[in-house]
Design an enzyme around this catalytic site. Sequence first.
Site, PDB file in Angstrom:
ATOM      1  N   LYS A  22       4.922   9.495   8.438  1.00  0.00           N
ATOM      2  CA  LYS A  22       4.893   8.999   9.821  1.00  0.00           C
ATOM      3  C   LYS A  22       5.990   9.608  10.706  1.00  0.00           C
ATOM      4  O   LYS A  22       5.885  10.759  11.081  1.00  0.00           O
ATOM      5  CB  LYS A  22       4.902   7.472   9.818  1.00  0.00           C
ATOM      6  CG  LYS A  22       3.698   6.910   9.000  1.00  0.00           C
ATOM      7  CD  LYS A  22       3.480   5.455   9.227  1.00  0.00           C
ATOM      8  CE  LYS A  22       2.433   4.869   8.298  1.00  0.00           C
ATOM      9  NZ  LYS A  22       1.061   5.077   8.684  1.00  0.00           N
ATOM     10  N   TYR A  44       0.869  -1.183   0.000  1.00  0.00           N
ATOM     11  CA  TYR A  44       0.000   0.000   0.000  1.00  0.00           C
ATOM     12  C   TYR A  44       0.903   1.229   0.000  1.00  0.00           C
ATOM     13  O   TYR A  44       1.821   1.326   0.828  1.00  0.00           O
ATOM     14  CB  TYR A  44      -0.864  -0.014   1.266  1.00  0.00           C
ATOM     15  CG  TYR A  44      -1.787   1.170   1.416  1.00  0.00           C
ATOM     16  CD1 TYR A  44      -2.947   1.271   0.655  1.00  0.00           C
ATOM     17  CD2 TYR A  44      -1.502   2.183   2.331  1.00  0.00           C
ATOM     18  CE1 TYR A  44      -3.798   2.360   0.805  1.00  0.00           C
ATOM     19  CE2 TYR A  44      -2.356   3.270   2.486  1.00  0.00           C
ATOM     20  CZ  TYR A  44      -3.504   3.352   1.716  1.00  0.00           C
ATOM     21  OH  TYR A  44      -4.348   4.428   1.870  1.00  0.00           O
ATOM     22  N   ASP A 104       9.371   2.710  -0.600  1.00  0.00           N
ATOM     23  CA  ASP A 104       8.371   3.414   0.202  1.00  0.00           C
ATOM     24  C   ASP A 104       8.722   3.149   1.664  1.00  0.00           C
ATOM     25  O   ASP A 104       8.419   2.089   2.211  1.00  0.00           O
ATOM     26  CB  ASP A 104       6.977   2.867  -0.151  1.00  0.00           C
ATOM     27  CG  ASP A 104       5.879   3.441   0.751  1.00  0.00           C
ATOM     28  OD1 ASP A 104       6.211   4.073   1.783  1.00  0.00           O
ATOM     29  OD2 ASP A 104       4.697   3.243   0.436  1.00  0.00           O
TER      30      ASP A 104
HETATM   31  N1  HOZ Z   1      -3.624   3.154   6.208  1.00  0.00           N
HETATM   32  C1  HOZ Z   1      -3.148   3.291   7.541  1.00  0.00           C
HETATM   33  C2  HOZ Z   1      -2.482   2.064   8.008  1.00  0.00           C
HETATM   34  N2  HOZ Z   1      -1.687   1.380   7.092  1.00  0.00           N
HETATM   35  C3  HOZ Z   1      -4.267   3.650   8.475  1.00  0.00           C
HETATM   36  C4  HOZ Z   1      -4.252   5.063   8.769  1.00  0.00           C
HETATM   37  C5  HOZ Z   1      -5.324   5.506   9.765  1.00  0.00           C
HETATM   38  O1  HOZ Z   1      -6.411   4.975   9.728  1.00  0.00           O
HETATM   39  O2  HOZ Z   1      -5.036   6.383  10.541  1.00  0.00           O
END
Ligand code: HOZ
Length: 425
Positions: A267, A144, A239
Amino acid sequence: MIYKRSSALFNEAKKYIPGGVNSPVRAFNAVGGDPIFVKEAKGAYLYDEDGNTLIDYIASWGPLILGHVYEPVLNAIIDKAKKGTSFGMPTEIETDLAKLAVSMVPNIDKIRFVNSGTEACMSAVRLARGYSGKDKIIKFSGCYHGHSDSFLIQAGSGAVTFGSPNSPGVTQGTAKDTLLANYNDLESVKALTSANKGEIAAVIIEPIAGNMGCIIPTEEFITGLRELCTKEGILLIFDEVMTGFRLGAGGAQEALGIPADIVTFGKVIGGGLPVGAFAARNEIMNYLAPDGPVYQAGTLSGNPLAMSAGLAMLTELNNRPEVFESLADKTEHLHEGFDNVLKTKGIPYQINRYGSMISVHFTDAPVVDFASSAKGNNETFKTYFHGMLNQGIYLPPSAFESYFLNDALSYGDLDKTIDALKKVF
Ligand code: HOZ
């Protein structure tokens, strides 16, 4: 535990916000029940709206590597906020953070700040296309890279959790330029490169995957991928939104000993505020506007509050590199404890771990790619998730997510977590 107020808040939220949340995984659809509304947090603990205390294993999905409300980061934000929150003009702190990031991460000369990991990956791919003059990219099933159109093809994380790895709304025109390979399967990449000779701008990969659970690349795969990209003139994009400044100062590039051509961040680099970034050698970054023709911009890019949080966070990590080892040790302790409990329960399981990322999969075969991750038993996962939650342990509410340990977690917290697991099955 009682979640009365959380449920009431969720019902109210659903009236005004799609699904009641601003990011799908938060909604608990994969595990059932209503999401927990958090009121505040400190260190390793979340305090919810019903007065429950939870030990946090998501750390805001990665950013809060030193725990919640970490004083140096908090103070930096407060000091900066008093002097203005956004200017849309250059500020010195952007260079301070850029200089520090470039000094910590191998193989990069320049870095551009954006507001999220999605923006970082989307911009990195545009840069790769502009630089190479080619259109196609290769991504891996279950990886992802944020929610921009090119990446919502067999995407992991919330996309697969909610059954739309290929999201409606992504045009055929966009989808045709994203080619799909299998993680840890170099032959699948080779098949694509030979069928699309001279047409592939970049391969984008999570060097340690965290969006189909935590999955580790074999040495043969990741080394072979680097060699293949170099041989075929394809840019390799790491990534590192999850792994950057988490696995070590130099992220996965340093941990795996594999250089990437373009690296993306999110992050940790924002210290809990919205920051993403992408970085590369000068010859690639110079293609970016205003130096070069590839356009990318943002009103809040390089925002002073976000930069001050990121600078305080990276300064701490740079000054205390032993924190990465401490986190890895804690994660190993959790892994061993979980292993000891689960092996007595007669339930098929796998635990994957790298540094401070870890995930538990309820399946009997090793989890090495998306297909093997998807074989995990979600009913068992639900029992596990709610069993832990009822004892005050907050895990990711989906089997397709990695846990992110934070350094505020004590060994007492970890042992409490291991003890909780004993009572689940
Ligand atoms: N897509 C995020 C984890 N891989 C989740 C982000 C969120 O819901 O804060």
